[in-house]
Scaffold this active site. Structure first.
Site, PDB file in Angstrom:
ATOM      1  N   SER A 131     -11.819 -28.982 -29.854  1.00 16.83           N
ATOM      2  CA  SER A 131     -12.214 -28.430 -28.844  1.00 16.83           C
ATOM      3  C   SER A 131     -13.331 -29.223 -28.290  1.00 16.83           C
ATOM      4  O   SER A 131     -14.094 -29.637 -28.947  1.00 16.83           O
ATOM      5  CB  SER A 131     -13.009 -26.889 -29.593  1.00 16.83           C
ATOM      6  OG  SER A 131     -11.848 -26.217 -30.056  1.00 16.83           O
TER       7      SER A 131
HETATM    8  N1  SAH Z   1     -11.371 -25.393 -34.205  1.00 15.97           N
HETATM    9  C1  SAH Z   1     -10.723 -27.247 -33.789  1.00 15.97           C
HETATM   10  C2  SAH Z   1      -9.148 -26.693 -32.957  1.00 15.97           C
HETATM   11  C3  SAH Z   1      -8.490 -26.768 -33.645  1.00 15.97           C
HETATM   12  S1  SAH Z   1      -7.094 -26.197 -32.223  1.00 15.97           S
HETATM   13  C4  SAH Z   1     -11.240 -28.348 -34.068  1.00 15.97           C
HETATM   14  O1  SAH Z   1     -12.214 -27.928 -33.869  1.00 15.97           O
HETATM   15  O2  SAH Z   1     -10.621 -29.123 -34.393  1.00 15.97           O
HETATM   16  C5  SAH Z   1      -6.294 -25.321 -32.199  1.00 15.97           C
HETATM   17  C6  SAH Z   1      -5.726 -24.655 -33.868  1.00 15.97           C
HETATM   18  O3  SAH Z   1      -4.980 -23.765 -33.562  1.00 15.97           O
HETATM   19  C7  SAH Z   1      -4.360 -25.241 -33.423  1.00 15.97           C
HETATM   20  O4  SAH Z   1      -4.586 -26.508 -34.358  1.00 15.97           O
HETATM   21  C8  SAH Z   1      -3.424 -25.040 -34.321  1.00 15.97           C
HETATM   22  O5  SAH Z   1      -2.571 -25.200 -35.116  1.00 15.97           O
HETATM   23  C9  SAH Z   1      -4.179 -23.675 -35.055  1.00 15.97           C
HETATM   24  N2  SAH Z   1      -3.559 -22.311 -34.608  1.00 15.97           N
HETATM   25  C10 SAH Z   1      -2.560 -21.716 -33.401  1.00 15.97           C
HETATM   26  N3  SAH Z   1      -2.298 -20.905 -33.748  1.00 15.97           N
HETATM   27  C11 SAH Z   1      -2.714 -20.652 -34.598  1.00 15.97           C
HETATM   28  C12 SAH Z   1      -2.045 -20.008 -36.235  1.00 15.97           C
HETATM   29  N4  SAH Z   1      -1.456 -18.241 -36.209  1.00 15.97           N
HETATM   30  N5  SAH Z   1      -2.891 -19.005 -37.659  1.00 15.97           N
HETATM   31  C13 SAH Z   1      -3.763 -20.722 -37.759  1.00 15.97           C
HETATM   32  N6  SAH Z   1      -4.068 -21.545 -36.654  1.00 15.97           N
HETATM   33  C14 SAH Z   1      -3.464 -21.692 -35.796  1.00 15.97           C
END
Ligand code: SAH
Length: 265
Positions: A109
């Site tokens: 993000s």
């Molecule tokens: N906070 C992260 C952003 C990651 S993007 C950072 O700092 O890098 C969002 C993430 O949510 C992705 O890796 C995706 O695989 C995950 N995601 C989507 N649905 C999910 C779920 N039901 N449970 C856990 N993770 C999930």
């Protein structure tokens, strides 16, 4: 060689001691693998003439100028080295206010939304009364936001559904030795009841509707911040405050997050 490619700036590389074991908390059901501890020594890539603390300070100033008022959040954003969470080819963009690919179609993000959401969590009544206690993050991704939250909350439980990213986050976080950050591989749509009740729940992925489990696992006085589909289908940032009288929802600005999906892959 299984030495991961590390983005690096010329100065201030950490020196994690080899064989020191997993240095941040790991909640069950994660199976830790202490044998895979690797030293984080990256050669400074030629041509990266960037001093990471100076660029980070500039990022923090921009965040403050754009309205982030919490000193705690600004300090956390200044402390966590975002360039260590992105691929070496993207290091030079690490302190721009942009999301960047982290593999498997997912993104880290952008700093402004990480700071914005962290500040919203600190606004939860329980956090204002006694500091931010236990936080559940849905969507660990590369672990950057979990690390930032680790600086402002007592405990962070962060759950990721994609095994490869869960492992990447574990590798990224190991040298930071954040003993209060616990990584879980699982479906965050179900929350993580073992850590409940949470003072705050934050989602880094946008769903169609709010999973009931998240509201159930939120403490009274706690706050949930998540991207959700708005009435017109576009994503909005939703804040849900849990009070003794029930749930109070507030719709904030339009946002753009990767989709929330169910199941583990
Ligand atoms: N906070 C992260 C952003 C990651 S993007 C950072 O700092 O890098 C969002 C993430 O949510 C992705 O890796 C995706 O695989 C995950 N995601 C989507 N649905 C999910 C779920 N039901 N449970 C856990 N993770 C999930």
């Amino acid at each position: 060689m299984n030495q991961p490619r590390r983005p690096g700036f010329p100065a201030r590389l950490p020196s994690a001691s080899p064989g020191s074991g997993t240095s941040f908390g790991t909640a069950k059901p994660v199976t830790g693998n202490p044998a895979r501890v690797l030293p984080r020594v990256a050669p400074a890539p030629a041509g990266v003439g960037l001093d990471s603390s100076a660029v980070r300070e500039r990022m923090v100033r921009r965040l403050a100028d754009s309205g982030i008022g919490s000193a705690k959040v600004l300090a956390a954003m200044g402390a966590i080295e975002r360039h260590r969470f992105v691929d070496s080819a993207l290091v030079n963009q690490a302190y721009e206010d942009t999301s960047l690919p982290i593999g498997l179609g997912q993104t880290i993000s952008k700093p402004s939304i990480v700071a914005r959401m962290a500040e919203l969590l600190l606004g939860a009544p329980v956090a204002q009364a006694e500091g931010l206690g236990r936080v559940l993050e849905i969507g660990t991704g590369c672990g950057y936001q979990a690390a930032v939250l680790g600086r402002i909350a007592k405990e962070v439980y962060t759950i990721e559904r994609l095994r490869a990213l869960h492992e990447k986050a574990r590798d990224n976080l190991r040298p930071l030795r954040l003993t209060n950050v616990h990584l879980i591989l699982g479906d965050g749509m179900l929350g993580y009841p073992k850590g409940a009740p949470y003072a705050a729940i934050i989602s880094a992925a946008g769903g169609e509707k709010l999973p009931e489990q998240w509201c159930d696992q939120l403490a009274v006085g706690g706050r949930l911040v998540a991207p959700m589909a708005g009435p017109d289908g576009r994503q909005i940032l939703l804040v849900v405050d849990k009070t003794a009288a029930g749930l109070k929802q507030t719709v904030l600005e339009a946002v753009n997050f990767v989709p929330l999906k169910s199941g583990v892959a």
